[in-house]
Scaffold this active site. Sequence first.
Site, short mmCIF file in Angstrom:
data_model
loop_
_atom_site.label_atom_id
_atom_site.label_comp_id
_atom_site.label_asym_id
_atom_site.label_seq_id
_atom_site.Cartn_x
_atom_site.Cartn_y
_atom_site.Cartn_z
N ASP A 177 29.71 35.66 38.92
CA ASP A 177 30.06 35.01 37.65
C ASP A 177 29.26 35.61 36.50
O ASP A 177 28.12 36.03 36.68
CB ASP A 177 29.78 33.51 37.76
N ASN B 256 42.24 31.97 38.69
CA ASN B 256 42.05 33.01 37.67
C ASN B 256 43.34 33.53 37.07
O ASN B 256 43.32 34.20 36.02
CB ASN B 256 41.26 34.20 38.26
#
Length: 251
Positions: free
Chosen positions: A21, A69
């Site tokens: 991340d 996503n």
Amino acid sequence: MEKTKSTAPSSVPRHVAIIMDGNNRWAKKRLLPGVAGHKAGVDAVRAVIEVCAEAKVEVLTLFAFSSENWQRPAEEVGALMELFFTALRRETKRLNENQISLRIIGDRSRFHPELQAAMREAESRTAGNDRFVLQIAANYGGQWDIAQAAQRLAREVQAGHLRPDDITPELLQTCLATGDLPLPDLCIRTGGEHRISNFLLWQLAYAELYFSDLFWPDFKHDAMRAALADFASRQRRFGKTSEQIEAGARV
């Protein structure tokens, strides 16, 4: 570069899982487009693979693209798909040279057929390597994984090959995307967030969690070694008391 003190083999996790991340925030901080962060993150992937291989970790699972996503801007998703395709073609030779086997888990049906073919080719070309398993989670979600395992078992029951009472946690686990691999011992998340975001929900039940404030492109060799050293300092109890664990270690 100064290295973190190496740990004893028994204190090294067999399976490390990482939520990579912070790529977008890394790029934003540098006034760059988001895709620049994803490209920079490839170097961090190489660094982490090197450290894990040196430490004799058996499996490294990287959360590359979640099922959620797809909701990101179309331009970013397209750039990610192109980067994934390019990395598969470019990195397969490097993986072979280092005897690393590549596996990709997740629902591939939504990917372009050309990308699906590149996945199969990369897996096939590295299938005989036995030093280390690199597992990429792409269009993966922990809830999807548990659901597809339940569907497989339901089909077995429907076909008369299995009774409902035969379904145990151990059996369901074998039907997960990672069913033939050891469960993760350590889960790392970079970028300062403290959640697992639908990643390996079943598999992380007893994993040690490690959170780093570093954005993924900055998580390199020393950061990975620090995470392994932190893992080595922990006592894993699996529901037992410290005294039980210590008594068992003396036997």
